[in-house]
Design an enzyme around this catalytic site. Structure first.
Site, PDB file in Angstrom:
ATOM      1  N   ILE A 143       0.819  -1.220   0.000  1.00  0.00           N
ATOM      2  CA  ILE A 143       0.000   0.000   0.000  1.00  0.00           C
ATOM      3  C   ILE A 143       0.847   1.261   0.000  1.00  0.00           C
ATOM      4  O   ILE A 143       0.450   2.280  -0.571  1.00  0.00           O
ATOM      5  CB  ILE A 143      -0.961   0.023   1.204  1.00  0.00           C
ATOM      6  CG1 ILE A 143      -0.180   0.030   2.523  1.00  0.00           C
ATOM      7  CG2 ILE A 143      -1.936  -1.142   1.150  1.00  0.00           C
ATOM      8  CD1 ILE A 143      -1.027   0.304   3.752  1.00  0.00           C
TER       9      ILE A 143
ATOM     10  N   CYS B 256      -1.991 -12.343   0.699  1.00  0.00           N
ATOM     11  CA  CYS B 256      -0.852 -11.429   0.770  1.00  0.00           C
ATOM     12  C   CYS B 256      -0.411 -11.423   2.229  1.00  0.00           C
ATOM     13  O   CYS B 256      -0.002 -12.448   2.754  1.00  0.00           O
ATOM     14  CB  CYS B 256      -1.207 -10.050   0.241  1.00  0.00           C
ATOM     15  SG  CYS B 256      -2.769  -9.356   0.853  1.00  0.00           S
ATOM     16  N   SER B 257      -0.538 -10.291   2.926  1.00  0.00           N
ATOM     17  CA  SER B 257      -0.226 -10.277   4.355  1.00  0.00           C
ATOM     18  C   SER B 257      -1.474 -10.615   5.161  1.00  0.00           C
ATOM     19  O   SER B 257      -1.602 -11.694   5.708  1.00  0.00           O
ATOM     20  CB  SER B 257       0.347  -8.917   4.757  1.00  0.00           C
ATOM     21  OG  SER B 257       1.619  -8.721   4.157  1.00  0.00           O
ATOM     22  N   ASP B 258      -2.411  -9.669   5.203  1.00  0.00           N
ATOM     23  CA  ASP B 258      -3.648  -9.927   5.938  1.00  0.00           C
ATOM     24  C   ASP B 258      -4.816 -10.270   5.026  1.00  0.00           C
ATOM     25  O   ASP B 258      -5.917 -10.527   5.493  1.00  0.00           O
ATOM     26  CB  ASP B 258      -4.006  -8.731   6.820  1.00  0.00           C
ATOM     27  CG  ASP B 258      -3.158  -8.699   8.079  1.00  0.00           C
ATOM     28  OD1 ASP B 258      -3.062  -9.739   8.748  1.00  0.00           O
ATOM     29  OD2 ASP B 258      -2.587  -7.648   8.394  1.00  0.00           O
ATOM     30  N   GLY B 259      -4.601 -10.225   3.726  1.00  0.00           N
ATOM     31  CA  GLY B 259      -5.604 -10.736   2.802  1.00  0.00           C
ATOM     32  C   GLY B 259      -6.771  -9.816   2.557  1.00  0.00           C
ATOM     33  O   GLY B 259      -7.871 -10.290   2.279  1.00  0.00           O
TER      34      GLY B 259
ATOM     35  N   ASP C 107      -6.078  -6.411   0.894  1.00  0.00           N
ATOM     36  CA  ASP C 107      -5.689  -5.390  -0.083  1.00  0.00           C
ATOM     37  C   ASP C 107      -5.357  -6.044  -1.429  1.00  0.00           C
ATOM     38  O   ASP C 107      -6.202  -6.116  -2.315  1.00  0.00           O
ATOM     39  CB  ASP C 107      -4.500  -4.577   0.434  1.00  0.00           C
ATOM     40  CG  ASP C 107      -4.883  -3.656   1.581  1.00  0.00           C
ATOM     41  OD1 ASP C 107      -5.952  -3.041   1.507  1.00  0.00           O
ATOM     42  OD2 ASP C 107      -4.120  -3.563   2.561  1.00  0.00           O
ATOM     43  N   ARG C 108      -4.144  -6.524  -1.584  1.00  0.00           N
ATOM     44  CA  ARG C 108      -3.745  -7.176  -2.837  1.00  0.00           C
ATOM     45  C   ARG C 108      -4.599  -8.408  -3.115  1.00  0.00           C
ATOM     46  O   ARG C 108      -4.908  -8.710  -4.276  1.00  0.00           O
ATOM     47  CB  ARG C 108      -2.266  -7.553  -2.757  1.00  0.00           C
ATOM     48  CG  ARG C 108      -1.337  -6.368  -2.817  1.00  0.00           C
ATOM     49  CD  ARG C 108       0.082  -6.706  -2.404  1.00  0.00           C
ATOM     50  NE  ARG C 108       0.236  -6.729  -0.962  1.00  0.00           N
ATOM     51  CZ  ARG C 108       1.414  -6.679  -0.332  1.00  0.00           C
ATOM     52  NH1 ARG C 108       2.523  -6.593  -1.032  1.00  0.00           N
ATOM     53  NH2 ARG C 108       1.483  -6.706   0.984  1.00  0.00           N
TER      54      ARG C 108
END
Length: 761
Positions: free
Chosen positions: A356, A419-422, A424-425
């Site tokens: 982000i 992704c990381s927390d699922g 955003d990407r």
């Protein structure tokens, strides 16, 4: 809100916009800044009848949340210079207000600031007092998305044929995972007890859950957050069992049979169930073919005592959207990526999509290139636009979504995205790949359902990413005029120079401070404010206003990028979408306008707690009540025929055709994209160099036995040399794992240490 306003009306305000100056009356209301330009007197050439008709004044409304940046430049008393307020909108409109009375100018600035970033609560936004017009009230915008109906459309229901999936109610009270939807489609073979244990291994208990089931081959797209692997290589038997079940839930419906209840909203069935390569083969670029070949070459060995999943050519895929080294760096804080030794039934692909902070920095550079549109009609610097990397990022999203769509639609494989927390990407890739796979999501109703499902229900943090309550950091005062700097060459003794010259001088030197300073962190940054000990220690002291306040470093144009990528598909396939370009542009506007409650708060639970549906109007009512305005006149009606070119179910984007969405930036196509010559385009080839598109999005591939790409922990297999080797060299050439400074030069610091620092902020 009225108590935030020091002044409500100022007359004879000079407005500079689009390189033109005009005089308006400025009105400040609780939720809007209104510029009223007096109606022009009727021309003598008009007939007496027309002349007698009273023309209406022109009004321009600016919702306070639309203000992305505001700078006030006061001038010394008695100098004869007008004070200026320069506003940059989130809709990329730039306006300069010149006010003669310095005190009134300061009152206007403080009023705008108070009504924008000093509200203290989301509930003071316009949405909670907005009364929609009758046509909108007739629409049931809040009812267009029903989770059970959408899963039923996909063929999943308690009473329907078991297609390998069931609806779990483990999160019906949001106690299991507060950022997930209440209803979670999971494999039928997995119990809630297993889910409960698996949740402990995924960040924020965001377990692998279904978001899309292909109607032809029954292959799935699931989504989750990163696993809690850590440096010790922690594992979860329950998580492994859940992912395996997701990749094995391939019960094929009987020949052509689909639940009758889904017919009204179902995607049109394909006339080519095999979905072979014939219809799309010619559309794949060399990079895309190499990506598919690299994944295919890494196919895992299926043990004889393990059940085989559907599709002989199947390459079930775990997609980690992050750059390889960043995912591995997260292991140092107990997070990370899957150890493929425990997921032998799958291949993992790293996509290298930036986070982000990089995306926010990229958009800031675009703004730098177009920010003088209020004072000048000159086109932006296209080289500066290219250096922003915006087109490269949009191309990367399309490339990643196409890779997922090919795996599901062509390779008949299952895909898990995280992704990381699922939120955003993962939301970007999941939603875009479904648009490529399913014609239903290219209709107005289907697109609304997609946004509701993959963005709102699955917990994209709209409030954090959009910054609805603004920030005082986005307001500044420039006192250079008070310091005596020469700002009026050519002005006369009483300070009354030419109006346009004064306006240009007033706007000079605004927005010179770069917004790209420190925002190059490689994660979704949620850990920085929720998981750190400092944040936890001070959480109890925070007031409600502090909890809801905008954190500028957490804002990012994530949803904007999704709409931009959708625009690219609409531009490349102009007959395949029911909605038009203006639909996407107005949706981006209303994301920030805060006129409707649809995008408020961060997740389904928060909106339910705030009773958003009862207290605000839905943005979908706005679009549905004006459906004709947002309908694509060239739409082909959604007809599907996989034997006919241009009507296939599966769409694959042309990555070399990615372009600037000029309309959203309020610029002409010529300004943003430059002159085009269709007669020579075929000979010039891709524009990768000028647009900074570069390599493909795939940065690494890993299985239990082999690995390709920088940053992976396994030895690269020597099998399948030649073309695949060239792609591997390209991946290595991306510099993944090498720390780079802002200038792009190699950093002498330890790359892993630096990656972890950027990841954790």
């Amino acid at each position: 809100m009225a108590d935030k306003l020091r002044i409500t009306k100022v007359e004879q305000v000079q407005v500079l916009a689009g390189g033109e100056i005009s005089s308006v009356t400025l009105h400040l209301t609780p939720h809007h800044l209104i510029l009223v330009k007096a109606a022009a007197p009727p021309s003598p050439q008009h007939s007496p009848k027309k002349a007698s008709t009273k023309s209406r004044p022109q009004e321009s409304w600016i919702a306070y949340p639309m203000i992305a940046f505001c700078t006030f430049r006061p001038t010394p008393h008695g100098s004869g210079l007008w004070s200026s307020i320069r506003i940059r909108g989130r809709d990329f409109k730039f306006v300069t207000l010149n006010i003669e009375d310095g005190k009134k100018a300061k009152d206007v600035y403080e009023s705008i600031k108070g009504a924008t970033c000093r509200l203290g609560s989301v509930e003071k936004l316009h949405a909670f007092v907005y009364d929609p017009p009758p046509p909108e009230k007739k629409m049931s915008g809040w009812e267009i998305y029903d989770a059970k109906a959408e899963w039923k459309r996909q063929g999943i229901s308690d009473k329907g044929v078991d297609r390998g999936w069931r609806i779990s109610k483990i999160n019906v009270d949001y106690g299991f995972s507060p950022t997930y939807p209440a209803l979670l489609p999971v494999p039928s073979s997995i119990s809630d007890n297993t889910l409960n244990y698996a949740g402990r291994y995924r960040s924020r208990a965001r377990i692998p859950a279904l978001t899309y089931l292909h109607p032809v081959n029954n292959c799935s797209i699931t989504r989750s957050s990163q696993p809690l692997a850590g440096l010790r290589g922690n594992r979860s038997i329950q998580d492994e069992k859940l992912v395996s079940a997701c990749f094995s839930a391939s019960a094929q419906p009987d020949d052509g049979e689909y639940p009758s209840s889904t017919q009204s909203r179902a995607s049109p069935t394909s006339s080519q169930p095999d979905l072979g390569l014939t219809s799309t083969e010619g559309e794949l670029s060399e990079t895309e073919r190499l990506e598919d070949e690299l994944i295919s070459s890494s196919t895992m060995e299926v043990l004889s005592d393990k059940p085989h999943v559907y599709g002989a050519q199947q390459h079930n895929l775990i997609v980690d959207a992050r750059p390889t080294v960043n995912a591995l760096a997260m292991q140092a804080v107990g997070l990370g990526s899957e150890n493929m030794d425990h997921y032998k039934f799958a291949t993992k692909a790293y996509l290298g999509i930036d986070n982000i902070h990089v995306m926010r920095d990229s958009l800031s550079k675009v703004v730098e290139a177009i920010k003088d549109s209020d004072i000048s009609k000159l086109p932006p610097n296209r080289e500066q636009l290219a250096k922003s990397g915006w087109i490269k990022h949009i191309t990367g999203l399309l490339d990643g979504a196409a890779l997922i769509a090919r795996q599901v639609g062509i390779q008949h494989s299952h895909v898990l995205i995280h992704c990381s927390d699922g939120w955003d990407r993962t939301s970007q890739l999941s939603a875009l790949s479904q648009i490529l796979l399913d014609p239903y999501y290219r209709t107005i109703e289907g697109f609304i359902v997609l946004v509701e499902k993959d963005w709102l229900a699955y917990g994209h943090m709209f409030q954090h990413r959009s910054g609805f309550l603004s920030s005082e950091k986005w307001f500044s005062v420039q006192n250079d005029a008070l310091a005596g700097s020469a700002i009026q060459p050519g002005g006369n003794g009483d300070g009354r120079g030419d109006a346009i010259e004064n306006a240009l001088l007033s706007a000079k030197r605004f927005f010179n401070k770069s917004n790209q300073s420190q925002d190059t962190i490689e994660s979704d940054s949620e850990l920085a404010y929720e998981d750190s000990p400092k944040a936890k220690k001070s959480a109890t002291k925070d007031t409600q206003a502090e909890k809801e306040a905008t954190k500028p470093k957490e804002t990012s144009p994530v949803f904007h990028q999704f709409l931009d990528a959708t625009y690219q598909l609409l531009y490349q396939f102009p007959t395949r979408f029911e909605f038009n370009e203006r639909f996407l542009r107005r949706l981006l506007y209303h994301l920030y306008s805060c006129q409707y409650g649809t995008f408020l708060y961060n997740n389904e639970k928060s909106r339910l707690d705030a009773r958003v549906q009862e207290r605000t109007a839905s943005v979908w009512s706005y679009f549905l009540s004006r459906r004709a305005e947002f309908t694509n006149k060239d739409w082909d009606g959604g007809e599907i025929d996989d034997h006919f070119k241009g009507k296939e179910r599966l769409m694959l984007p042309r990555l070399d055709k990615t372009r600037w969405w000029s309309e959203v930036f309020n610029r002409s196509d010529l300004d943003m994209n430059g002159p085009t010559n269709t007669a020579t385009d075929r000979y010039l080839g891709p524009r990768e160099d000028s647009l900074r598109v570069g390599h493909g999005v795939l940065t690494g591939v890993e299985t239990a036995h082999t690995a390709a790409g920088a940053g992976t922990t396994r030895q690269v297999s020597n099998e399948n040399p030649g073309r695949i080797a060239s792609l591997r060299e390209g991946i290595a050439g991306l510099g993944i794992g090498i720390g780079r400074g802002n200038s792009g030069t190699k950093s002498p610091n330890n790359p892993t240490k630096e990656a972890m620092a950027v990841e954790m902020q």
